[in-house]
Design an enzyme around this catalytic site. Structure first.
Site, PDB file in Angstrom:
ATOM      1  N   ASP A   1       0.860  -1.193   0.000  1.00  0.00           N
ATOM      2  CA  ASP A   1       0.000   0.000   0.000  1.00  0.00           C
ATOM      3  C   ASP A   1       0.895   1.242   0.000  1.00  0.00           C
ATOM      4  OD1 ASP A   1      -2.292   1.491   0.006  1.00  0.00           O
ATOM      5  OD2 ASP A   1      -2.974   0.880   1.992  1.00  0.00           O
TER       6      ASP A   1
ATOM      7  N   HIS B   1     -10.066  -1.900  -7.284  1.00  0.00           N
ATOM      8  CA  HIS B   1      -9.996  -0.812  -6.290  1.00  0.00           C
ATOM      9  C   HIS B   1      -9.225   0.407  -6.800  1.00  0.00           C
ATOM     10  CE1 HIS B   1      -9.756   1.200  -2.455  1.00  0.00           C
ATOM     11  NE2 HIS B   1      -8.451   1.045  -2.375  1.00  0.00           N
TER      12      HIS B   1
HETATM   13  C1  HEM Z   1      -9.215  -1.415   4.355  1.00  0.00           C
HETATM   14  C2  HEM Z   1      -9.487  -0.633   3.328  1.00  0.00           C
HETATM   15  C3  HEM Z   1      -8.557  -0.427   2.183  1.00  0.00           C
HETATM   16  C4  HEM Z   1      -7.605  -1.256   1.665  1.00  0.00           C
HETATM   17  C5  HEM Z   1      -7.241  -2.658   2.106  1.00  0.00           C
HETATM   18  C6  HEM Z   1      -6.977  -0.549   0.571  1.00  0.00           C
HETATM   19  C7  HEM Z   1      -5.946  -1.056  -0.186  1.00  0.00           C
HETATM   20  C8  HEM Z   1      -5.315  -0.372  -1.202  1.00  0.00           C
HETATM   21  C9  HEM Z   1      -4.218  -0.875  -1.985  1.00  0.00           C
HETATM   22  C10 HEM Z   1      -3.567  -2.246  -1.811  1.00  0.00           C
HETATM   23  C11 HEM Z   1      -3.886   0.089  -2.877  1.00  0.00           C
HETATM   24  C12 HEM Z   1      -2.792   0.000  -3.944  1.00  0.00           C
HETATM   25  C13 HEM Z   1      -1.505   0.594  -3.497  1.00  0.00           C
HETATM   26  C14 HEM Z   1      -1.348   2.055  -3.791  1.00  0.00           C
HETATM   27  O1  HEM Z   1      -1.512   2.474  -4.936  1.00  0.00           O
HETATM   28  O2  HEM Z   1      -1.057   2.805  -2.868  1.00  0.00           O
HETATM   29  C15 HEM Z   1      -4.780   1.213  -2.665  1.00  0.00           C
HETATM   30  C16 HEM Z   1      -4.771   2.387  -3.381  1.00  0.00           C
HETATM   31  C17 HEM Z   1      -5.689   3.397  -3.221  1.00  0.00           C
HETATM   32  N1  HEM Z   1      -6.746   3.430  -2.351  1.00  0.00           N
HETATM   33 FE1  HEM Z   1      -7.209   2.044  -1.009  1.00  0.00          FE
HETATM   34  N2  HEM Z   1      -7.576   0.676   0.449  1.00  0.00           N
HETATM   35  C18 HEM Z   1      -8.547   0.794   1.400  1.00  0.00           C
HETATM   36  C19 HEM Z   1      -9.389   1.868   1.631  1.00  0.00           C
HETATM   37  C20 HEM Z   1      -9.488   2.963   0.809  1.00  0.00           C
HETATM   38  C21 HEM Z   1     -10.462   4.013   0.947  1.00  0.00           C
HETATM   39  C22 HEM Z   1     -11.546   4.098   2.027  1.00  0.00           C
HETATM   40  C23 HEM Z   1     -10.234   4.901  -0.064  1.00  0.00           C
HETATM   41  C24 HEM Z   1     -10.975   6.166  -0.395  1.00  0.00           C
HETATM   42  C25 HEM Z   1     -12.292   6.272  -0.349  1.00  0.00           C
HETATM   43  C26 HEM Z   1      -9.100   4.407  -0.811  1.00  0.00           C
HETATM   44  C27 HEM Z   1      -8.531   5.055  -1.869  1.00  0.00           C
HETATM   45  C28 HEM Z   1      -7.405   4.624  -2.528  1.00  0.00           C
HETATM   46  C29 HEM Z   1      -6.739   5.411  -3.537  1.00  0.00           C
HETATM   47  C30 HEM Z   1      -7.124   6.806  -4.026  1.00  0.00           C
HETATM   48  C31 HEM Z   1      -5.659   4.638  -3.977  1.00  0.00           C
HETATM   49  C32 HEM Z   1      -4.634   5.016  -5.018  1.00  0.00           C
HETATM   50  C33 HEM Z   1      -5.097   4.624  -6.400  1.00  0.00           C
HETATM   51  C34 HEM Z   1      -4.088   5.086  -7.422  1.00  0.00           C
HETATM   52  O3  HEM Z   1      -3.655   6.226  -7.298  1.00  0.00           O
HETATM   53  O4  HEM Z   1      -3.754   4.325  -8.315  1.00  0.00           O
HETATM   54  N3  HEM Z   1      -8.684   3.228  -0.260  1.00  0.00           N
HETATM   55  N4  HEM Z   1      -5.642   0.902  -1.648  1.00  0.00           N
END
Ligand code: HEM
Length: 510
Positions: free
Chosen positions: A193, A349
């Site tokens: 992450d 996601h």
């Molecule tokens: C337990 C809950 C969550 C998990 C397990 C999770 C997991 C991840 C993972 C594995 C990534 C990819 C790594 C990265 O690009 O940094 C990611 C990216 C991201 N997540 Fe989550 N996330 C969670 C909750 C959220 C929530 C609540 C939001 C917003 C409403 C969110 C927004 C984002 C965004 C904006 C990215 C970057 C996407 C990109 O720029 O390509 N995440 N998340």
């Protein structure tokens, strides 16, 4: 965690000594205590606030510490620096307590979701309040202190001295502890992450030799007003004053509701429990039904492999070297490289929460055609700064009684309504987003489905399209139902993180 360097030279435009350190860069943390407090004695709190402000870690300190860490690593001493941090935010009721006759709610410019508070907004976002811890319900929380450090013991000792400083001016009503996992930088489902973050114009050095508008390759530079008040922001193509806006266009200064809110940001906190065993069982069972590899199915839910390698660049198997390479692991677009979700499902996601250039071909929405789509997407960016919590899965755990673990999700923005809430509600929870997309070979429209990690709908029936890849060719339809939440919100709060000057000698302390 990703490799991200920031530059002092380029940061002269931003008042980095005045902006709290977690907002634009992120406090150094392997442990983080969230101390939620109520203000019990307003005059005493105001009197002590300047002393507390003196302990608040600024963006400049965080950047200096990055250099210290680099130097320490280069020296090969193996020493872990004892870097302790403090940041501070207030809820709307907390601010009003301190502001007396001039409450924040008197401004028409104030973010209405911030004023309403996270609990009042829970239903709109699809949260189940029954699952919320009692501490997050009601109006007890006036503020939060983020206390960070290299381990739990040091964070606890720092937290104790801070609470002692405030004496009877506050009562801590709830606390939470976040900690990086033994597999540092990876969240509990097992994926790296913190890879993709918006770059900040004037702070993140342009490092892509072929695109000066990017920090690391693929990391678009965003105007700082999206995250901190008082600086130019992005412009949305829907804004009639900017009919030709691109994602690079400099927008007007993002003015705060009150002058003292300059150099501050809204912070969203969400305690998100992750049902790891249920997630793993779902992936195992469903991969059998679909006749596909388990690892590939999990990666298609996220949009990246566990290593962080993006599916757009590694569609069929993980590539650890790619995942670990910050100059490559974020260097991709969606529409341009994967127009019909052969490599990465629209619902994955990372595609849901940051669709990059996906809107550029939105048919029927002229304002979004061409660059305009991406210009609009860039007004929805979040600076994420969360940390995992809870212990590792233990052999004795079973589905239904999993220990409490997950992510203390934190993000920063200058509009909760237009940024965090929009991403959660209008993108992750909305099965028709990304809209206007077609099936491979141009054979018909598709409903992408909900974000399989964080999408929330009443009744819990979520649908996700195209988990069986049609890569490199093919047009087999697969659409699956998910009838449970793997991520459950168990509490939340909306805060404002003022500038250090506002804490020292603004109306909050006077
Ligand atoms: C337990 C809950 C969550 C998990 C397990 C999770 C997991 C991840 C993972 C594995 C990534 C990819 C790594 C990265 O690009 O940094 C990611 C990216 C991201 N997540 Fe989550 N996330 C969670 C909750 C959220 C929530 C609540 C939001 C917003 C409403 C969110 C927004 C984002 C965004 C904006 C990215 C970057 C996407 C990109 O720029 O390509 N995440 N998340």
């Amino acid at each position: 965690m990703s490799v991200q360097s920031f530059t002092h030279a380029a940061a002269t435009l931003l008042n980095i000594s005045n902006i709290q350190g977690d907002i634009l860069v992120g406090l150094q943390k392997d442990a983080e205590k969230f101390l939620f407090f109520t203000i019990t004695d307003v005059p005493a709190f105001k009197a002590r606030l300047p002393m507390l402000a003196a302990l608040v870690t600024s963006t400049k300190s965080v950047m200096d510490r990055e250099q210290d860490i680099k130097a320490e690593k280069a020296s090969g001493s193996g020493t872990r620096l004892d870097l302790r941090g403090l940041n501070l935010g207030f809820t709307a009721p907390g601010l009003d307590k301190l502001l007396g006759n001039n409450p924040v709610t008197t401004s028409a410019m104030i973010d209405s979701s911030f004023v309403a508070g996270a609990q009042a907004r829970a239903a709109v976002l699809g949260d189940e309040l029954d699952a919320w811890l009692p501490a997050f319900q009601g109006t007890k929380i006036d503020g939060v202190m983020l206390v960070t450090g290299p381990d739990e013991t040091k964070v606890n000792s720092h937290a104790t001295s801070i609470v002692q400083l405030l004496g009877s001016a506050i009562a801590v009503v709830h606390e939470e502890l976040g900690q990086t996992r033994p597999h540092r930088g990876f969240e509990h489902f097992g994926f790296q992450d913190g890879i993709s973050q918006p770059g900040i114009r004037g702070l993140t050095p342009p490092m892509n030799p072929t695109d000066p508008e990017q920090g690391l390759p693929g990391q678009d530079l965003i105007h700082p007003g999206e995250f901190v008040f008082g600086y130019p922001g992005q412009v949305d193509r829907f804004d009639p004053s900017f009919p030709d806006a691109t994602k690079e266009t400099t927008g007007p200064i993002v003015e705060p509701p009150f002058v003292w809110m300059n150099d501050g940001a809204y912070m969203v906190f969400r305690r998100l429990e992750q049902r790891v065993l249920a997630f793993q069982k779902f992936v195992k069972d469903e991969s059998r039904v679909l006749g596909m590899d388990e690892g590939l199915l999990a990666a298609r839910l996220v949009g990246r492999w566990p290593s962080g390698a993006p599916l757009v660049l590694a569609p069929l198997q993980d590539d650890a070297a790619l995942g670990a390479d910050a100059t490559k692991n974020n260097h991709f677009e969606f529409q341009h490289e994967d127009a019909s979700q052969r490599r990465c499902p629209y619902a994955a996601h990372i595609r849901k929460t940051y669709p990059r250039d996906d809107l550029n071909d939105a048919p029927g929405i002229p304002a979004l055609a061409g660059e305009g789509g991406e210009a609009s997407v860039q007004t929805r960016r979040l600076r994420r700064a969360g940390i995992p919590f809870g212990r590792e899965v233990n052999d004795s755990e079973v589905i239904g009684s999993e220990a409490s673990r997950g992510l203390m999700f934190v993000c920063y923005q200058t509009s909760i309504i237009d940024q965090f809430e929009f991403v959660q509600k209008d993108w992750a929870n909305n099965d028709t987003f990304v809209f206007g997309k077609g099936r491979p070979n141009g054979s018909g429209q598709v409903t992408p489905g909900h974000d399989p990690l964080i999408g929330q709908v009443a009744g819990d029936l979520r649908v996700v399209d195209e988990l069986v890849p049609n890569y490199p060719t093919g047009n087999t339809r697969s659409s699956i139902n998910i009838t449970q939440r793997f991520v459950q919100a168990t509490g939340a709060g909306y805060f404002f993180m003022p500038s250090i000057a506002a804490l020292l000698h603004g109306p909050l302390s006077q």
